[in-house]
Every structure is written in C-alpha cells, then in structure tokens.
Design a protein around this motif. Structure first.
Motif, mmCIF file in Angstrom:
data_model
loop_
_atom_site.group_PDB
_atom_site.id
_atom_site.type_symbol
_atom_site.label_atom_id
_atom_site.label_comp_id
_atom_site.label_asym_id
_atom_site.label_seq_id
_atom_site.Cartn_x
_atom_site.Cartn_y
_atom_site.Cartn_z
ATOM 1 N N VAL A 77 32.390 32.748 46.578
ATOM 2 C CA VAL A 77 31.823 31.411 46.754
ATOM 3 C C VAL A 77 32.709 30.662 47.733
ATOM 4 C CG1 VAL A 77 31.316 29.210 45.627
ATOM 5 C CG2 VAL A 77 30.799 31.359 44.459
ATOM 6 N N MET A 78 32.066 30.015 48.698
ATOM 7 C CA MET A 78 32.808 29.231 49.688
ATOM 8 C C MET A 78 32.333 27.785 49.628
ATOM 9 S SD MET A 78 33.078 31.954 52.787
ATOM 10 C CE MET A 78 34.497 31.115 53.456
ATOM 11 N N SER A 79 33.303 26.867 49.643
ATOM 12 C CA SER A 79 32.995 25.441 49.628
ATOM 13 C C SER A 79 34.063 24.714 50.430
ATOM 14 C CB SER A 79 32.926 24.923 48.192
ATOM 15 O OG SER A 79 34.180 25.060 47.560
ATOM 16 N N ASN A 80 33.970 23.406 50.471
ATOM 17 C CA ASN A 80 34.915 22.608 51.243
ATOM 18 C C ASN A 80 36.317 22.688 50.645
ATOM 19 O OD1 ASN A 80 36.119 20.698 52.940
ATOM 20 N ND2 ASN A 80 35.620 19.047 51.523
ATOM 21 N N THR A 81 37.205 23.366 51.344
ATOM 22 C CA THR A 81 38.615 23.388 50.951
ATOM 23 C C THR A 81 39.496 22.842 52.068
ATOM 24 O OG1 THR A 81 38.861 25.654 51.767
ATOM 25 C CG2 THR A 81 38.318 25.370 49.427
ATOM 26 N N GLU A 82 38.894 22.536 53.195
ATOM 27 C CA GLU A 82 39.652 22.088 54.361
ATOM 28 C C GLU A 82 39.940 20.587 54.374
ATOM 29 O OE1 GLU A 82 40.810 24.257 56.792
ATOM 30 O OE2 GLU A 82 40.125 25.728 55.316
ATOM 31 N N GLU A 83 39.043 19.810 53.777
ATOM 32 C CA GLU A 83 39.159 18.358 53.799
ATOM 33 C C GLU A 83 39.262 17.813 52.382
ATOM 34 O OE1 GLU A 83 39.601 16.490 56.421
ATOM 35 O OE2 GLU A 83 39.356 18.144 57.842
ATOM 36 N N PRO A 84 40.482 17.659 51.849
ATOM 37 C CA PRO A 84 40.644 17.232 50.468
ATOM 38 C C PRO A 84 40.173 15.796 50.203
ATOM 39 C CG PRO A 84 42.777 17.363 51.554
ATOM 40 C CD PRO A 84 41.762 17.917 52.507
ATOM 41 N N ASP A 85 39.960 14.999 51.260
ATOM 42 C CA ASP A 85 39.476 13.630 51.080
ATOM 43 C C ASP A 85 37.981 13.578 50.792
ATOM 44 O OD1 ASP A 85 42.034 12.750 51.613
ATOM 45 O OD2 ASP A 85 41.638 12.389 53.743
ATOM 46 N N PHE A 86 37.311 14.734 50.888
ATOM 47 C CA PHE A 86 35.868 14.813 50.660
ATOM 48 C C PHE A 86 35.597 15.766 49.496
ATOM 49 C CE2 PHE A 86 36.401 13.450 54.977
ATOM 50 C CZ PHE A 86 35.430 12.481 55.140
ATOM 51 N N PRO A 87 34.463 15.592 48.833
ATOM 52 C CA PRO A 87 34.157 16.475 47.695
ATOM 53 C C PRO A 87 34.075 17.942 48.110
ATOM 54 C CG PRO A 87 32.616 14.620 47.799
ATOM 55 C CD PRO A 87 33.432 14.580 49.057
ATOM 56 N N ASP A 88 34.478 18.823 47.187
ATOM 57 C CA ASP A 88 34.444 20.254 47.511
ATOM 58 C C ASP A 88 33.023 20.796 47.557
ATOM 59 O OD1 ASP A 88 33.848 20.322 44.793
ATOM 60 O OD2 ASP A 88 35.216 21.966 44.355
ATOM 61 N N ASP A 89 32.052 20.060 47.001
ATOM 62 C CA ASP A 89 30.674 20.562 47.004
ATOM 63 C C ASP A 89 29.806 19.960 48.117
ATOM 64 O OD1 ASP A 89 30.398 18.008 46.013
ATOM 65 O OD2 ASP A 89 29.180 18.595 44.292
ATOM 66 N N ILE A 90 30.423 19.389 49.166
ATOM 67 C CA ILE A 90 29.594 18.892 50.269
ATOM 68 C C ILE A 90 28.888 20.046 50.970
ATOM 69 C CG2 ILE A 90 30.787 16.711 50.627
ATOM 70 C CD1 ILE A 90 32.247 17.990 53.001
ATOM 71 N N TYR A 91 29.468 21.202 50.859
ATOM 72 C CA TYR A 91 28.749 22.419 51.229
ATOM 73 C C TYR A 91 29.213 23.537 50.308
ATOM 74 C CZ TYR A 91 32.782 24.390 53.737
ATOM 75 O OH TYR A 91 34.011 24.900 54.060
ATOM 76 N N LYS A 92 28.281 24.382 49.952
ATOM 77 C CA LYS A 92 28.594 25.553 49.143
ATOM 78 C C LYS A 92 27.661 26.672 49.555
ATOM 79 C CE LYS A 92 30.590 23.999 44.851
ATOM 80 N NZ LYS A 92 30.562 24.026 43.404
ATOM 81 N N ILE A 93 28.220 27.853 49.666
ATOM 82 C CA ILE A 93 27.423 29.054 49.882
ATOM 83 C C ILE A 93 28.027 30.161 49.022
ATOM 84 C CG2 ILE A 93 26.623 28.507 52.215
ATOM 85 C CD1 ILE A 93 28.759 30.439 53.274
ATOM 86 N N GLN A 94 27.191 31.102 48.674
ATOM 87 C CA GLN A 94 27.691 32.273 47.974
ATOM 88 C C GLN A 94 27.391 33.481 48.841
ATOM 89 O OE1 GLN A 94 26.686 32.573 43.836
ATOM 90 N NE2 GLN A 94 27.982 34.364 43.544
ATOM 91 N N LEU A 95 28.405 34.298 49.016
ATOM 92 C CA LEU A 95 28.293 35.514 49.820
ATOM 93 C C LEU A 95 28.298 36.724 48.893
ATOM 94 C CD1 LEU A 95 31.010 34.669 52.509
ATOM 95 C CD2 LEU A 95 28.570 34.145 52.581
ATOM 96 N N TYR A 96 27.533 37.733 49.272
ATOM 97 C CA TYR A 96 27.487 38.995 48.532
ATOM 98 C C TYR A 96 27.634 40.146 49.514
ATOM 99 C CZ TYR A 96 25.330 36.404 44.669
ATOM 100 O OH TYR A 96 25.071 35.521 43.659
ATOM 101 N N ARG A 97 28.253 41.203 49.054
ATOM 102 C CA ARG A 97 28.287 42.479 49.766
ATOM 103 C C ARG A 97 27.704 43.524 48.825
ATOM 104 N NH1 ARG A 97 31.942 43.011 54.206
ATOM 105 N NH2 ARG A 97 33.120 41.088 54.493
ATOM 106 N N LEU A 98 26.684 44.215 49.294
ATOM 107 C CA LEU A 98 26.154 45.376 48.571
ATOM 108 C C LEU A 98 26.591 46.584 49.371
ATOM 109 C CD1 LEU A 98 24.547 46.895 46.469
ATOM 110 C CD2 LEU A 98 22.494 46.474 47.824
#
Length: 159
Positions: free
Chosen positions: A132-153
């Motif tokens: 799962v990837m979300s906002n970790t670069e800008e701590p002044d903003f919520p971490d859920d301003i973007y979220k995606i989930q990546l999968y590898r099969l």
C-alpha cells in the motif's frame, strides 16, 4: 539465474459495492476461473481467498481507490521482495493460458485485458505480493490524500 519472461500491468478501481476483486482464468473473453465474480473461495491468508483457477483479493484501502496488478511470468521461483507483503504462495490452474482481473461484485461486467502465460493446459506455481502506498512525503498533509494498492502475481512452472 532467475529471469523475468513476460509482464503486464493492469488496474481496477474497487467500486462502492465491495472491497474485493478477482484475478482468474479467462477463456474467449469470459472469466471461467474458480472463483470468479460473485463466487466464494477458501480463505488462504489475510486479504486473499484462493480456488483452483482464481483468486479473490480484499483491498486494504477500501472502495473508491485504484489497485494495480502486475502479472509476472518467471522461468523459475523468483527471489522474494523484502519491502512487499506476501499474501499467498500456491498453485493456480490456467488451462486456457490467460488470466485477467475482474470486479467481484458488479451489476455491469467490464472487460479487462488478459495476460497470456504462453502455454495452455498447465497449472503454475504462484505467489501474490502486495504493498500500500500513500502520502509519506509531506507530513503536513494527511497520509490518505492519495492511496493506491499494488499487487504482484508471480507465476512460474511448477517445480
């Protein structure tokens, strides 16, 4: 040496009707895998159910977000990826030679591109990884301003 033979990336937006989607065998443009859309399957790990020729994946980020799936065909067991969570390792039957993602619960079926494993009539060793990837670069903003989930099969010939 381990070699990647082929890969493809696809995406699906999990809709408001559920937090699950399917990766399953596809034959002539129709999902024929078990489980398929709406089917139940045995729970084999957190966030994953597996049948003989299909998988049901449960989102960790919920409805309304995009989920990306990278299909990978390897010549042998690929090395583990330490920064990814392993959901399941097992066997997946792909007799038709193609698989695709689909919505698990939908009123209108949608077409998704098929991934061709290059051979028909085989069962494959398989591993499913997620991140799962979300906002970790800008701590002044919520971490859920973007979220995606990546999968590898990851698929390779049974050993």
């Amino acid at each position: 040496m381990v070699n990647l033979i082929n890969s493809m990336v696809d995406k699906i937006k999990v809709d408001v009707w559920g937090d699950m989607f399917v990766i399953a065998e596809i034959t002539d443009g129709q999902i024929t895998g078990n489980p398929g859309p709406g089917d139940p399957a045995p729970v084999v790990g957190p966030d994953i159910q597996a049948g003989p020729s299909g998988l049901i994946l449960t989102s960790r980020i919920g409805s309304g977000f995009e989920h990306f799936v990278r299909y990978e065909l390897w010549d042998t067991w690929p090395d583990p990826l330490e920064t990814w969570d392993e959901l399941w390792t097992g066997e997946l039957g792909i007799a038709s030679g193609t698989i695709a993602i689909a919505e698990w619960a939908s009123f209108e079926p949608k077409e998704f591109p098929a991934f061709d494993v290059g051979e028909k009539g085989l069962s494959w060793s398989a591993r499913v990884l997620t991140k799962v990837m979300s906002n970790t670069e800008e701590p002044d903003f919520p971490d859920d301003i973007y979220k995606i989930q990546l999968y590898r099969l990851q698929l390779w010939r049974k050993l």
